[in-house]
Structures are given as C-alpha cells and as structure tokens.
Design a protein around this motif. Structure first.
Motif: not given
Ligand SMILES: Cc1cc2nc3c(=O)[nH]c(=O)nc-3n(C[C@H](O)[C@H](O)[C@H](O)COP(=O)(O)OP(=O)(O)OC[C@H]3O[C@@H](n4cnc5c(N)ncnc54)[C@H](O)[C@@H]3O)c2cc1C
Ligand SMILES: Cc1cc2nc3c(=O)[nH]c(=O)nc-3n(C[C@H](O)[C@H](O)[C@H](O)COP(=O)(O)OP(=O)(O)OC[C@H]3O[C@@H](n4cnc5c(N)ncnc54)[C@H](O)[C@@H]3O)c2cc1C
Lengths: 479, 392
Positions: A423, A425, A446, B66-68, B148, B150, B152-158, B182
């Motif tokens: 993503c 950010t 979206e 491994t990507e939790l 959609r 979010g 599939r990554v652990l940190k996302n504020v987009t 997660k």
C-alpha cells in the motif's frame, strides 16, 4: 508540485471581519492574524509545501473548538486541524482561505487510572507526555513514533501512527478506548469510553486514521500498559539485503515476535553511525536491530535463540547488548536516522509504503535501480517485521529539478509497493503528498465511496479540504 | 423463505444488485441456523424476505506464515482456518468464541460472521479485538458494488478504514466476501493461576493486579459458582517464560487469595471463551456488557438486586456475561446498570418477542445517529441489508 484548490475569493475578501468574529468567540490571545505570527504554521513535516493560512486559532477547551467549528460551518470557511505539525505527508498544510485550529493548548492530562489501565488526555498532549506521566508507576503508552517528543496524541489518532514497537503492541488504533469528537457543525460527541469495544458501529475505528477529514478530536482515552521487566536489543549485520530479509523471515517463522525488528541498509548505517557513533558495522550491506522483552534470563533465552537463527545466515557480525546503556546506544542511531540523513543531504523526502515482507529483496533492488536512474541517493530504514518501508530520498530543495526528480522517484517507489501487493502508506498518511496516487491503489468507485462517507460527516467539504482524495473528478472542490 | 448461496463474489454482487433494484430486503448470514441474533430482521416484510448466505463462498485464498497473514473467503468455517494456522504454530489472535452451545447451533461460525459481529474472546484484553486484526476486506455494498478496503500487509493507513466500519456492523453496511487477517504465533505453553476470592470486588482487584503486572497476562476471568468465586489469570509464552512468570505472579498476588495452578488451562479458557460457565438455561436471555473493570462489582450488585442473574466475567472484569429471565424488566435493569457504569450492552440471545420489543444495543447520541443514517444511505441506499437488525 501537487496542486491545491483555488481559495474562495469571498472568504479572502472577508478576512478582517472573520478575524474579528473569531476574536469575539474566543478568549484574548487565541487568534492569530498577522503574517509574521502565521509564518510558523505555514508548513509541517513536509517542508517543501508552504502556505500561510487565513488565520490560526488556539482554543483551550472543547467548547471553544465547537464554537469555532460552528462559526466556520455557518460561514463556509475551510478548516485545517493541527497538532504539532510533524506530519510527513502534508496533512497539516494550511490553505490560503482556511482557519487552522491548533490543538496544542489542549495539553492537560485529565485522568490516569491504573486499576482500569487508561488515561484521558487532551488532544495536544505529546505522545511522550503520556508515557512520562505514567512511567514512574511502571506503565507506558505503547505506540512510539520516532517523532514522539513533539507529535501530539490528536495527530497520532488522526494518522493512526505506528512506532518501532508496534509489531507487538499494535498501532494507535489498537490502543484507544474513546475520543471526544467535534463535528463540523460544532456538535460534541463522546465516542467509546473507558470500556473495550462498541456495541454497534465502530465509529472510533473509522475516525482513527481519518486525517482530519471527518471531524476534530479534542480529548482521547488511551490504554496504558504495564511495562515489561526489561528489554534488550541486539544487532546483526549481513552481507546482502536478501540475506537479511531471509533472516527476518526465519525469526518470525520460529514463533518469536520480537518487540521490535528494524532494518537499515548500507547508506543508512553509514549516515547513522556518523551521527550517533553507535558502533554500527560499516562493512555490512544490511543490518537488523532486534529487541526482546522480559526478565534478564528471558532476554538471554530469546536473544540466544535469535542469535542461533541469525548465525545460519552467515552474519558479518552480531552484537548483543550487555546492558540497558548498550541497548540505548544501539537504538540511538535508529531513532536519529532521519536527523542523520538530514546531515548528509540538505533535504530528504521520507516515503512510507508497506510491502509483503516476502517482496523485500525485489523491492529494495528496484529502489536502488531507480536511485541510479533518478541520480538521487536513497537510504532505507524500516520496520522489517511488518514490511513498512521508509526510503529516505535525498535531494536539494534549492534545485527545483532535484525536487521534481525526488517527487517522481518517491511516486515510483509507492507505485511499486502497491504493485507487489502492498500500500501507499503504512503510518504517515496520505495528506497532500500521496493524494494524487490514490488512484493507483483504489478504483474510482472505491474513491467515490470513501468520499461519500466523508460527505456524510462533512457535506460541504470544509474539513482539511484537498487532502487524501484526488481533486479531479471531485464535484465538491473546484480545482 | 428462500436462501441464495452464491459461489462467487461476482454472483453475490449480482444477487444484491437485483435485490436493490427490486427493493427486496435480504437477511445476511454465514452458515445460517442463527436467525435469532439481535433483532430479528425483516419483520415488516414477513415471508417475502430472502436470505443471502455466504456458505458457498469458502476457502483459504492465501496464507503466508512468515508474513503473519491469512486470507480467506467470508464463508470459510473458523475451524478450517484454525486448523490451517495450527500447522504452522499460529492462531487467530482475538480467540473468537465458538457459540454453538450457547445458541444451540449445529454449524460452526464463519470468518465473515465473526468479523461482522467483532466477536473476541479472552485474549482481547491483551492482544486486541477481532477488528484489530482485520488487514483488509473485499465486500459488496447494498447496491451490489464490489469494493476493497485495506489490503494484505500489516500496516496500512491509506484512505478511510472501512474494514473497521464493517467489522461489527452485523451485515447492515455491506456483505464481506473475503478477509485478510493478521495472525500470530500461538504461545508454546499455557499456564493459569487460580485464586479463590471472597467477592467480585476482590476478584476484579486480583485480575487488575495481574493485568498491571509486567508478566503479560493474556486472559483474566472471574468464574462465579455456587461454591465460590475463582479468579483465573493466564500466561501464554515459551515454556521457560510461563514457568518463570507464573512463579512471579504467585508472589505478587499472594495477598489476593488462596492459590492453585489449573491442570488443563487450554480447556478452561476454551470454556470461558465460549461462555460455558455461564450455564445459561435455554429459556433465559443472555446479555454482554462492557464496562471499565472497576465498575464490575457495582453492575453485578445492581443486576442481582433486580433479578436472579447468572454471571461470568472476562477481560479483567470489563466483559460481563449475564443470563437471566427473558423479560422487559430484566432487560431494563441491564440497560440501567450499563448506563450507570458508563459502559455498553448487547442483548445477545433472546426470544424474538423480547428482542423486537426493546433496544438490543444502547441508543446513539442524536448527532451520531444522524451521521449513521447518512453512512447507511451511502452503503445501502435502499436499505436492503439486514433491515432492522441493529435498531428498529
Ligand atoms: C522525524 C519524524 C519522525 C516520524 N516518525 C514517525 C513514526 O515513527 N511513526 C509514525 O507513524 N509517524 C511518524 N512521523 C509522522 C508524524 O509525527 C505523525 O503522523 C504524527 O502522528 C503527527 O502528529 P502531529 O501532532 O504532529 O499532527 P499534525 O502533523 O499536526 O497533524 C497530522 C494530521 O492530523 C490532523 N490533526 C491533527 N490533530 C488533530 C485533531 N486534534 N483533530 C483532528 N485532526 C487533527 C491534521 O489536520 C493532519 O491531517 C514522524 C515525523 C517526523 C517529523
Ligand atoms: C450481538 C450478537 C448476537 C448474537 N446472536 C446470535 C444468535 O442469536 N444466534 C446465534 O446462533 N449466534 C449468535 N451470535 C453469535 C455469532 O453470530 C456466531 O457465533 C458467529 O460469530 C457467526 O456465525 P456465522 O458465521 O454463522 O454468522 P451468522 O450467525 O450467520 O451471522 C452473524 C452476523 O453477521 C452477519 N454476517 C454474517 N456473515 C456476514 C458477511 N460475510 N458479511 C456481512 N455480514 C455478515 C449476519 O447478518 C449476522 O448479523 C451473536 C453474536 C453477537 C455479537
């Protein structure tokens, strides 16, 4: 440069009257209108963008914030909320026709409750200020952005900020119980409280990370946690980025979740070492800082296991801190990484994309190719456990061409992050900086949906206008 | 009552688009058999109503240990996900309850159902709620549009976090079709300290002392039985750590009551997670209250004064499970107790007549309710998704 919307001429024309009205609404000394005193508010952590606002107000209470919002709403005046102004994405950048509402005077801690483990604090309390208030009793507030000495909890909420320890403790959203929320109409709403989890819609979750698009936050109830018995860090240096990435996978795959797992590449190691003299290995291509928590015996046990895992990846060197002081020295370089890069380059842009960690070698290789192509240096430092990259692109702000290349380079990195399944950010927010890249991550439909949800809170689009959502195709903002 | 069970996201979207065009309400469900939940949907429409089920939208679509991160379609049964995770020593962090016993349901919960109700178990107190671990969703609006949020990554504020908005919305703002979660390693060992305590106040104090210790307590519950009250404190970690920390906890909590170690802690926490110690009788109503733990004793006292309440406390005393007579009076007492404690309540299980007659959740402040109606109008303009489920 990213375009800002044309100011509303009728607002600019009424500037003096607006200042006078605001002065009547607020106690003496709360309204700033002179250019010289507006200057400190013209930019934030994205210093390449500057704009003097129409006015700045510095309210001390929720009622004052509500009064200003009610007035601005009634008069069609745009509003830019501001905490400490450390946003790296231009989230707090003013507009020429906007009133900046600075929350820094709302800096008191109203309640600390150890039995129920929460604190109620004003939006202008600094992140470190919360931990300072409770650490004497062994507690802390977990999310710890590197900017924690300056940034404020209201800004943290609106950016959903993370920190080096969020692999274990989560980001801001995971550490909140409630907020006092003020709508653009000036309605004050208590959301959440001192208990866990709302019955019904998760408004707290929607507001967190909304970058000032939905309303203002004046007070925040955060969870405070008891600190661990102790913590200790180690360094492991490797001969390639790929190998360091494989070591990260192996650590996480082993079932250990270190409290922090940070990654630096060669340029960053060199910059930080020159700045902090932390004893970083200058011959390494990549270095990990790994921190574990617990009693001394538990730390030894975990660090032994991690050392054993790293040993399988042919490390150039490993160094386990023997004491809290040595841990602090290891962290000093990392915590000062942005400043350190600032010393070797006149200016830098800090990118913030997240990628699936399996893509790390590929992405870092592509970034170094782009660096050569754009003729600009880049240093990489990031949260390896969660794939949140921070490439620091070095440029010279006095050279317009260098800045233009830096922006294009940054955009290419972020597009790459999206392309590999990540993503734009991970923690710094979209702001103005990534606004026009939103179409690479979201479809038009979206974005239309997200904008409609903003409109449900702010029908006239007065709140932090021109951030987050692209301007084109937006009927609410005339470009 | 007909049931639509689409096999793809696209066909689900088309079914919703048709319902939208025809202004026909849909009851959304995972694996069905649970139509008693909250308020009965569709009342005004009677038998014309149709059910849309995600039961055929199943399967794990991506799992990267491994990507939790694990991603699965919304109708995937929870046990299937847990089994896949267990192969890599991982688990669903929020420990969602399996409420088959409580609800007399035959089929297991689905991932979509658990996320849509933001159901979390004992581990919530330390590691966060179900919604805290939702990394991304794919969903369908009430107009049948796929979107959609979010990733599939652990940190996302987009962009705006619509994952959180839909988590806990009980299917009233969209139908979730796929979820990325997660996940974390499961602790190698589990240990649990039991303390006999004289009353709820003392029990909550013991739990608070444990949660305020540096040992990482990941479960803190109070079981109230005829024979007395027991406080349970759980540790999950590497076995050396669990042994060491249990020892320290015993020393620190020595003054809080007579101590023992639980022999099969995993079984105990499964039963607490699933509210088994509540022993709710089939005809009784069940409520869940969430309050700051120090209010628990006051809530318990006021409920007991109003009706013969059965109780189970989790989350350090902050989550109060209540079983009692399915009457408007008992419900009134629950609402009053939650309000007095500045907390919240859900009428969790009740005969449809009761659920239809009372607010099943607290009312929202007027300006917030107005925003809520506007948000609902954005995501489901014709109001076809679970009409009436949360509020009349
Ligand atoms: C050196 C440096 C290091 C950093 N390290 C990190 C890091 O490790 N992790 C991380 O996540 N971030 C980091 N940041 C980014 C930044 O510090 C965070 O985004 C921080 O949360 C911003 O807080 P602030 O008080 O400065 O908010 P501001 O920059 O003033 O505002 C941030 C945004 O929130 C809005 N806003 C602020 N207060 C309110 C309010 N009360 N109500 C409504 N809207 C509001 C503003 O309009 C703006 O959109 C770093 C920044 C710098 C300069
Ligand atoms: C307040 C509350 C009340 C409950 N009441 C009951 C009850 O009366 N009977 C019972 O058996 N269990 C009940 N449960 C338990 C819970 O529903 C189940 O344990 C499980 O979490 C969901 O099972 P399921 O997957 O079959 O979903 P369902 O029980 O079919 O659905 C659960 C809720 O989520 C919605 N939903 C399901 N899937 C999706 C999706 N993919 N997208 C959007 N929304 C979706 C449904 O409309 C429903 O509102 C309740 C839970 C809560 C929090």
């Amino acid at each position: 440069m990213i375009a800002l919307p044309a100011p509303k001429p009728e607002i600019l024309a009424r500037r003096d009257a607006i200042l006078a009205d605001l002065a009547r609404l607020l106690p003496a000394d709360s309204v700033i209108g002179e250019t010289l005193r507006l200057r400190p508010y013209e930019t934030d952590g994205l210093a390449a963008y500057r704009q003097i606002p129409l006015a700045v107000v510095l309210p001390r209470t929720t009622a004052e914030v509500a009064a200003v919002l009610r007035y601005c709403h009634a008069n069609g005046i745009r509003v830019v909320p501001r905490g400490a102004g450390t946003s790296l994405s231009g989230g707090a950048l003013p507009l020429a026709d906007a009133v900046v509402i600075g929350l820094m005077r709302m800096n008191t801690i109203r309640e600390i409750n150890y039995e129920d483990r929460y604190a109620i604090v004003g939006a202008g309390v600094t992140n470190i200020g919360i931990t300072k208030a409770v650490e004497g009793d062994g507690f802390f507030y977990a999310p710890d952005p590197s900017s924690q000495l300056a940034c404020m909890i209201g800004g943290n909420v609106m950016m959903n900020s993370g920190g080096a320890h969020c692999l274990k403790y989560g980001v801001t959203a995971n550490n909140l119980l409630g907020v006092t929320f003020v709508t653009i109409e000036g309605e004050v709403i208590e959301i959440g409280g001192t208990h866990l989890d709302a019955a019904g819609y998760d408004w707290l979750g929607l507001i967190t990370g909304s970058e000032g698009q939905l309303g203002l936050v004046t007070e925040v109830t955060v969870r405070i946690l008891r600190g661990p018995e102790g913590a200790r860090a180690m360094l492991a240096a490797f001969s390639s980025v790929e190998i360091a990435g494989a070591a990260v996978d192996a650590i996480i795959g082993s079932g250990i979740i270190p409290v922090a797992l940070e990654f630096m590449d060669r340029p960053c190691i060199h910059a930080c070492e020159a700045f902090a003299h932390a004893g970083y290995p200058l011959d390494a291509e990549a270095m990990l800082i790994i921190e574990v928590e617990g009693s001394v015996a538990e730390q030894d046990m975990l660090l032994d296991r991690i050392r054993g895992i790293c040993a399988k990846f042919d490390p150039i060197s490993m160094k386990v801190a023997e004491s809290a002081e040595q841990s602090a020295a290891i962290w000093k370089g990392r915590k000062g990484a942005f400043g350190a890069v600032g010393r070797i380059s006149p200016d830098y842009l800090c990118m913030d994309g997240t990628i699936p960690t399996g893509e790390l070698p590929h992405v870092l290789k592509r970034i170094s190719e782009m660096s050569a192509q754009y003729g600009l240096g880049v240093a990489n430092v990031f949260h390896a456990g969660d794939g949140n990259l921070h490439p620091l692109i070095m440029f010279d702000a006095n050279d317009p061409d260098s800045f233009r290349r830096a922006e294009a380079f940054g955009a290419d990195i972020l597009k790459l992050c999206v392309e590999v399944g990540g993503c734009l950010t991970g923690e710094h927010g979209v702001g103005v900086e990534k606004r026009d890249l939103m179409t690479t991550q979201f479809t038009r439909a979206e974005l239309t949906l997200q904008r409609a949800i903003k409109s449900a809170f702010d029908p006239e689009w007065l709140l932090n206008t021109a951030k987050v959502f692209p301007l084109d195709d937006n009927p609410k903002i005339a470009a | 009552m007909s049931v639509i069970s689409p096999e793809t996201e696209q066909s689900l979207a088309s079914a919703v688009a048709r319902a939208h065009a025809a202004r026909e309400p849909l009851a959304i469900e995972g694996r069905g058999t649970k139509r008693a939940m909250l308020r009965p949907t569709l009342q005004p429409w009677g038998p014309a109503a149709r059910t849309l089920s995600t039961r055929n939208l199943t399967g794990i679509t991506l799992y990267r240990p491994t990507e939790l991160m694990i991603r699965a379609r919304a109708g995937t049964p929870i046990p299937e996900i847990e089994a896949a995770l267990a192969e890599h020593g991982q688990q669903i962090v929020a420990e969602p309850p399996d409420l088959r016993v409580l609800f007399g349901a035959e089929e297991p919960s689905t991932l979509g159902g658990v996320v849509s109700t933001n159901l979390s178990g004992p581990r919530r107190i330390m590691w966060g709620a179900m919604r805290d671990h939702v990394l991304g969703i794919s969903a369908v609006t009430g107009e049948g549009e796929i979107f959609r949020s979010g990733g599939r990554v652990l940190k996302n504020v987009t962009g705006l976090d619509l994952c959180k908005l839909l988590s806990g919305a009980h299917g009233t703002l969209g139908i979730i079709t796929e979820i990325a979660l997660k996940v974390l390693p499961a602790g190698e060992a589990t240990g649990t300290l039991a303390l006999r305590v004289p009353d709820v106040t003392a029990g909550v104090a013991a739990l608070s002392a444990g949660l305020g210790s540096p040992y990482g307590v990941s479960g803190a519950a109070l079981v109230l039985e005829e024979g007395g009250i027991t406080a349970f404190l759980r540790l999950e970690d590497f076995s050396e750590s669990v042994t060491y920390r249990l020892g320290r906890l015993r020393e620190d909590l020595a003054a809080h009551g007579e101590q023992s170690l639980v022999e099969d802690p995993r079984a105990l926490w499964r039963s607490i997670r699933d509210a088994v110690p509540l022993r709710a009788a089939p005809e009784e109503a069940v409520w869940r209250l969430s309050v700051a733990p120090s209010h628990a004793a006051g809530v318990v006292a006021s409920l007991r004064a109003a009706f013969p309440a059965k109780l189970l406390l989790d989350w350090g005393g902050g989550l109060i499970w209540v079983a009692g007579p399915a009457t408007v009076q008992a419900h009134g007492a629950v609402m009053q107790a939650a309000t007095a404690a500045a907390g919240t309540f859900t009428l969790f299980r009740a005969p449809p007549e009761l659920a239809a007659a009372v607010p099943v959740l607290p009312e929202e402040a007027l300006p917030l309710a107005a925003i809520g109606r506007r948000v609902k109008a954005v995501l489901d303009p014709a109001g076809v998704l679970n009409p009436g489920r949360l509020r009349a």
